[in-house]
Design a protein around this motif. Structure first.
Motif, PDB file in Angstrom:
ATOM      1  N   ARG A   9       0.811  -1.219   0.000  1.00 51.85           N
ATOM      2  CA  ARG A   9       0.000   0.000   0.000  1.00 51.85           C
ATOM      3  C   ARG A   9       0.843   1.267   0.000  1.00 51.85           C
ATOM      4  NH1 ARG A   9      -5.347  -1.248   3.781  1.00 51.85           N
ATOM      5  NH2 ARG A   9      -5.738  -3.343   2.945  1.00 51.85           N
ATOM      6  N   THR A  43      -8.827   6.166   3.580  1.00 56.15           N
ATOM      7  CA  THR A  43      -7.929   5.433   2.675  1.00 56.15           C
ATOM      8  C   THR A  43      -7.018   6.350   1.866  1.00 56.15           C
ATOM      9  OG1 THR A  43      -9.478   3.583   2.523  1.00 56.15           O
ATOM     10  CG2 THR A  43      -7.811   3.735   0.803  1.00 56.15           C
ATOM     11  N   THR A 189      -8.097  -1.344  -1.925  1.00 56.17           N
ATOM     12  CA  THR A 189      -7.136  -2.144  -1.174  1.00 56.17           C
ATOM     13  C   THR A 189      -7.809  -3.419  -0.673  1.00 56.17           C
ATOM     14  OG1 THR A 189      -7.684  -0.950   0.862  1.00 56.17           O
ATOM     15  CG2 THR A 189      -5.784  -0.148  -0.394  1.00 56.17           C
ATOM     16  N   GLY A 190      -7.013  -4.483  -0.573  1.00 55.44           N
ATOM     17  CA  GLY A 190      -7.487  -5.713   0.040  1.00 55.44           C
ATOM     18  C   GLY A 190      -8.177  -6.666  -0.918  1.00 55.44           C
ATOM     19  N   ALA A 191      -8.218  -7.943  -0.508  1.00 58.62           N
ATOM     20  CA  ALA A 191      -8.787  -8.994  -1.348  1.00 58.62           C
ATOM     21  C   ALA A 191     -10.286  -8.823  -1.561  1.00 58.62           C
ATOM     22  CB  ALA A 191      -8.498 -10.357  -0.716  1.00 58.62           C
ATOM     23  N   GLU A 192     -10.996  -8.361  -0.527  1.00 54.42           N
ATOM     24  CA  GLU A 192     -12.447  -8.228  -0.638  1.00 54.42           C
ATOM     25  C   GLU A 192     -12.838  -7.249  -1.743  1.00 54.42           C
ATOM     26  OE1 GLU A 192     -16.342  -7.477   2.246  1.00 54.42           O
ATOM     27  OE2 GLU A 192     -14.443  -6.500   2.743  1.00 54.42           O
ATOM     28  N   LYS A 193     -12.148  -6.113  -1.795  1.00 56.44           N
ATOM     29  CA  LYS A 193     -12.494  -5.121  -2.818  1.00 56.44           C
ATOM     30  C   LYS A 193     -12.012  -5.545  -4.209  1.00 56.44           C
ATOM     31  CE  LYS A 193     -13.133  -1.120   0.149  1.00 56.44           C
ATOM     32  NZ  LYS A 193     -12.820   0.301   0.399  1.00 56.44           N
ATOM     33  N   TRP A 221      -4.536  -1.067  -7.191  1.00 59.90           N
ATOM     34  CA  TRP A 221      -4.820  -2.026  -6.123  1.00 59.90           C
ATOM     35  C   TRP A 221      -3.558  -2.536  -5.456  1.00 59.90           C
ATOM     36  CZ3 TRP A 221      -3.439  -7.223  -5.548  1.00 59.90           C
ATOM     37  CH2 TRP A 221      -4.050  -7.884  -4.457  1.00 59.90           C
ATOM     38  N   GLU A 223      -2.724  -5.202  -1.859  1.00 53.71           N
ATOM     39  CA  GLU A 223      -3.289  -6.022  -0.785  1.00 53.71           C
ATOM     40  C   GLU A 223      -3.318  -5.246   0.529  1.00 53.71           C
ATOM     41  OE1 GLU A 223      -5.299  -8.601   0.914  1.00 53.71           O
ATOM     42  OE2 GLU A 223      -4.505  -9.393  -0.947  1.00 53.71           O
TER      43      GLU A 223
END
Length: 223
Positions: A9, A43, A189-193, A221, A223
């Motif tokens: 990030r 964010t 950011t992150g796997a969910e998004k 993007w 993680e």
């Protein structure tokens, strides 16, 4: 849609801040002015921190939000408050903040005046958007009361929308204004998004409002 992935990030935030600064500088050189439209929330804070120290002709940059909760700046939920704390400081304190909130009981009472303030700065030079796990962007929430109107090609510049997931009433730029931006960046950011983004590509904008802007966007993007 173009997808840029980053190793972490911190690298993404710094890299995207540099891209945005470069695009703003190009507009300032060519046109003598630029507009930067950004999301609220925590964010993008590191991007704002970096941009605030960049040596640009900030006096000729108009800054405004994608959307705003209908709360005053004394509220911790005010996006405008966050913008003042993280972006409009240092060198960037010279930028012009174009408001998306006014003292009024309901957003509908101020839509006309706020829209007139935004209109001279369109099309947006550089647009930064976020996306929720529910695939909303700005305050275009799935299931919002006037979402279909806000997605329409003839939507006005600003609309007031209400949605269960949104909490307070919101004021938001509409889909044609967002997708008409000259440069569109979506930060996730992150796997969910990441999974939500992939789902959105197979859905309509009514089901996944972020879909309205993805065709011409660069998605960033990590993680």
């Amino acid at each position: 849609m173009k997808l840029e992935t980053y190793p972490d990030r911190e690298f993404m935030m710094l890299g995207l801040a540099n891209v945005i600064a470069g695009q703003l500088a190009d507009f300032l050189r060519r046109e003598g002015k630029a507009s930067l439209c950004v999301p609220g929330g925590t964010t993008p804070g590191p991007i704002f921190d970096t941009l605030s120290g960049v040596d640009l002709d900030w006096g000729n940059v108009a800054v405004f939000l994608n959307d705003e909760r209908w709360v005053g700046e004394d509220s911790a939920r005010s996006n405008t408050r966050l913008l003042r704390e993280r972006l409009l400081k240092g060198k960037a304190a010279a930028a012009r903040l174009v408001p998306l909130y006014a003292e009024a009981g309901q957003p509908e009472e101020a839509l006309g005046a706020l829209s007139e303030g935004i209109a001279p700065h369109l099309p947006i030079s550089v647009l930064l958007l976020g996306m929720g796990a529910d695939m909303h962007t700005a305050s275009l929430f799935p299931g919002a009361d006037r979402l279909e109107e806000a997605l329409a090609a003839d939507a006005p510049v600003l609309m007031a929308l209400r949605a269960e997931a949104a909490g307070e009433p919101r004021i938001t730029l509409t889909a044609p204004v967002l997708k008409g931006a000259m440069n569109i960046h979506v930060l996730i950011t992150g796997a969910e998004k990441r999974e939500a983004l992939e789902r959105a590509m197979g859905l309509s904008a009514l089901e996944a409002p972020v879909r309205a802007v993805l065709d011409n966007a660069t998605v960033h993007w990590a993680e």
